[in-house]
Design an enzyme around this catalytic site. Structure first.
Site, PDB file in Angstrom:
ATOM      1  N   LYS A 130       8.724  -4.333   4.442  1.00  0.00           N
ATOM      2  CA  LYS A 130       8.169  -4.438   5.644  1.00  0.00           C
ATOM      3  C   LYS A 130       9.176  -4.400   6.652  1.00  0.00           C
ATOM      4  CE  LYS A 130       3.180  -4.840   5.140  1.00  0.00           C
ATOM      5  NZ  LYS A 130       1.926  -5.365   5.412  1.00  0.00           N
ATOM      6  N   LYS A 211       2.725   3.593  -4.603  1.00  0.00           N
ATOM      7  CA  LYS A 211       1.388   3.249  -4.718  1.00  0.00           C
ATOM      8  C   LYS A 211       0.732   3.722  -3.649  1.00  0.00           C
ATOM      9  CE  LYS A 211       1.338  -1.059  -2.426  1.00  0.00           C
ATOM     10  NZ  LYS A 211       0.227  -1.979  -1.780  1.00  0.00           N
ATOM     11  N   LYS A 214      -2.620   1.677   2.485  1.00  0.00           N
ATOM     12  CA  LYS A 214      -3.075   1.899   3.774  1.00  0.00           C
ATOM     13  C   LYS A 214      -2.144   2.520   4.917  1.00  0.00           C
ATOM     14  CE  LYS A 214      -6.264  -2.011   3.345  1.00  0.00           C
ATOM     15  NZ  LYS A 214      -6.190  -3.609   3.497  1.00  0.00           N
TER      16      LYS A 214
HETATM   17  P1  AMP Z   1      -3.937  -4.397   1.003  1.00  0.00           P
HETATM   18  O1  AMP Z   1      -4.383  -3.165   1.203  1.00  0.00           O
HETATM   19  O2  AMP Z   1      -2.575  -4.638   0.849  1.00  0.00           O
HETATM   20  O3  AMP Z   1      -4.701  -5.160   2.134  1.00  0.00           O
HETATM   21  O4  AMP Z   1      -4.557  -4.825  -0.415  1.00  0.00           O
HETATM   22  C1  AMP Z   1      -6.062  -5.385  -0.541  1.00  0.00           C
HETATM   23  C2  AMP Z   1      -6.265  -5.616  -2.112  1.00  0.00           C
HETATM   24  O5  AMP Z   1      -6.247  -4.232  -2.662  1.00  0.00           O
HETATM   25  C3  AMP Z   1      -5.255  -6.377  -2.551  1.00  0.00           C
HETATM   26  O6  AMP Z   1      -5.429  -6.962  -3.868  1.00  0.00           O
HETATM   27  C4  AMP Z   1      -4.135  -5.375  -3.332  1.00  0.00           C
HETATM   28  O7  AMP Z   1      -3.595  -5.780  -4.501  1.00  0.00           O
HETATM   29  C5  AMP Z   1      -5.243  -4.194  -3.721  1.00  0.00           C
HETATM   30  N1  AMP Z   1      -4.351  -2.773  -3.766  1.00  0.00           N
HETATM   31  C6  AMP Z   1      -4.081  -2.367  -2.644  1.00  0.00           C
HETATM   32  N2  AMP Z   1      -3.332  -1.187  -2.757  1.00  0.00           N
HETATM   33  C7  AMP Z   1      -3.847  -0.885  -4.362  1.00  0.00           C
HETATM   34  C8  AMP Z   1      -3.584   0.191  -5.049  1.00  0.00           C
HETATM   35  N3  AMP Z   1      -2.693   1.419  -4.762  1.00  0.00           N
HETATM   36  N4  AMP Z   1      -3.934  -0.002  -6.202  1.00  0.00           N
HETATM   37  C9  AMP Z   1      -4.567  -0.930  -6.767  1.00  0.00           C
HETATM   38  N5  AMP Z   1      -4.815  -2.223  -5.807  1.00  0.00           N
HETATM   39  C10 AMP Z   1      -4.342  -2.028  -4.782  1.00  0.00           C
END
Ligand code: AMP
Ligand code: TRP
Length: 347
Positions: A130, A211, A214
């Site tokens: 980031k 990956k 968002k």
């Molecule tokens: P975030 O989107 O970073 O707020 O992540 C929220 C949750 O979703 C966390 O537990 C991440 O590890 C999981 N997560 C986010 N992106 C992925 C992805 N592409 N595949 C699997 N888990 C994800």
């Protein structure tokens, strides 16, 4: 939709043997299939097996202040909580709350920041990613994982169910707890990350080498499968997913894009990747994409409908979140009192 749970896993365990669980998500942009398969689905599948708290980490969303629109943040925080419920989290069996409604998180985080070596924070891959290419970033971007540690440690969590990308932060939390316990005596429970056996790392449909995230979803149509996307958009995203120049599926030559589609389908159907792959040998990529689209629609359609109903009654949503904040706060205050007593402040 097939839940990755068995009848035995659904039978309620006695409260005393249930692990204490905490997890959370940021209220940034719309949640996607990676969030669902990596995290949310396992939160829901195990809700009778655990004593769980789930927060929407709205304070974490402030670490990139340029991206903060206050009215929008307020709205998104509630929308993410509504999505938790729409995916099946039951507010009677779980404590669900907004992080900023429990001020003990920020207070605990300050105390932990004082015992966390800076070097540990500079090493975090999420911080490096980031901060890369920016002239200047806020201190909060660096101390972000310490606030996450406070989220977890304040509730004596044994387990933190997350996708693979968060394992490093949970390990750091454990190191922070070990160090604090050594300096000030046994205060914190040591947590561990729990990642799902499938769907822990869903890749982007437009670029299967990164990956699904968002932030990329906000910039690039076709990158993510949004949990609230319109069926027409889902069709377009999935049917135009990157595969390779081949026409039909050959497991031994499958490219990352094709493997990602197989993995998504297998995870949604609760099957092994190899079993799903076997079914598609010699069949065209179009067939595979159609099956993925069907499985995605089956999973997300009821979620979208429940989400819309919940967002249509904001007073009820606020009532549930206020109840969650009260329950979380009563636990957080007693842990924080222990922490403050250990370091000699607050009395
Ligand atoms: P975030 O989107 O970073 O707020 O992540 C929220 C949750 O979703 C966390 O537990 C991440 O590890 C999981 N997560 C986010 N992106 C992925 C992805 N592409 N595949 C699997 N888990 C994800
Ligand atoms: N950093 C996590 C993410 O980006 C979100 C988060 C904040 C979290 N606090 C947490 C996850 C506590 C698990 C437990 O996904």
């Amino acid at each position: 939709m097939t839940e990755p749970s068995t009848a035995a896993a659904n039978a309620a365990a006695p409260t005393s043997t249930r692990p204490r669980v905490l997890s959370g998500m940021q209220p940034t942009d719309a949640l996607h299939l990676g969030n669902y398969l990596g995290a949310l689905r396992q939160w829901v599948a195990r809700q009778d097996q655990q004593d769980a708290l789930f927060c929407v980490v709205d304070l974490h969303a402030l670490t990139v202040p340029e991206a903060v629109d206050p009215a929008d943040l307020r709205h998104r925080s509630r929308a993410v909580a509504a999505l938790y419920f729409a995916c099946g989290l039951d507010p009677e069996r779980n404590v669900v709350f907004l992080q900023s409604h429990v001020p003990e998180h920020a207070e605990c985080s300050w105390i932990l920041m004082c015992t966390t070596p800076l070097g540990w924070l500079y090493r975090m891959t999420q911080f490096k990613a980031k901060a890369e290419g920016r002239d200047s970033v806020g201190a909060g971007l660096l101390t972000y994982p310490v606030l996450q540690a406070a989220d977890i440690l304040l509730y004596d969590a044994d387990e933190v169910p997350v996708g693979e990308d968060q394992v490093q932060h949970v390990e750091l939390t454990r190191d922070i707890a070990i160090r604090f316990n050594r300096l000030f005596g046994d205060t914190f429970v040591l947590p561990k990350a729990v990642i799902p056996t499938s769907g822990a790392r869903v890749m982007g449909l437009d670029d299967p080498t990164v990956k699904m995230s968002k932030s990329l979803a906000a910039e690039r149509p076709g990158h993510a499968i949004g949990l609230l996307d319109d069926p027409k958009v889902l069709k377009k995203t999935i049917m135009s997913a990157v595969t390779d120049s081949g026409r039909e599926f050959r497991p031994e030559h499958a490219s990352p894009g094709v493997r990602n589609l197989i993995a998504i389908l297998a995870s949604l159907q609760g099957e092994e990747d190899t079993v799903v792959a076997e079914r598609f040998v010699g069949r065209g990529y179009g067939d595979l994409k159609k099956s993925v689209l069907e499985a995605v629609l089956e999973a997300v359609t009821p979620i979208r409908e429940r989400f819309e109903a919940l967002m249509g009654d904001p007073a009820e949503l606020d009532r549930i979140l206020a109840q969650g904040a009260d329950a979380a706060r009563s636990r957080a205050t007693s842990t924080l009192a222990r922490v403050k007593a250990a370091v000699g402040v607050g009395t």
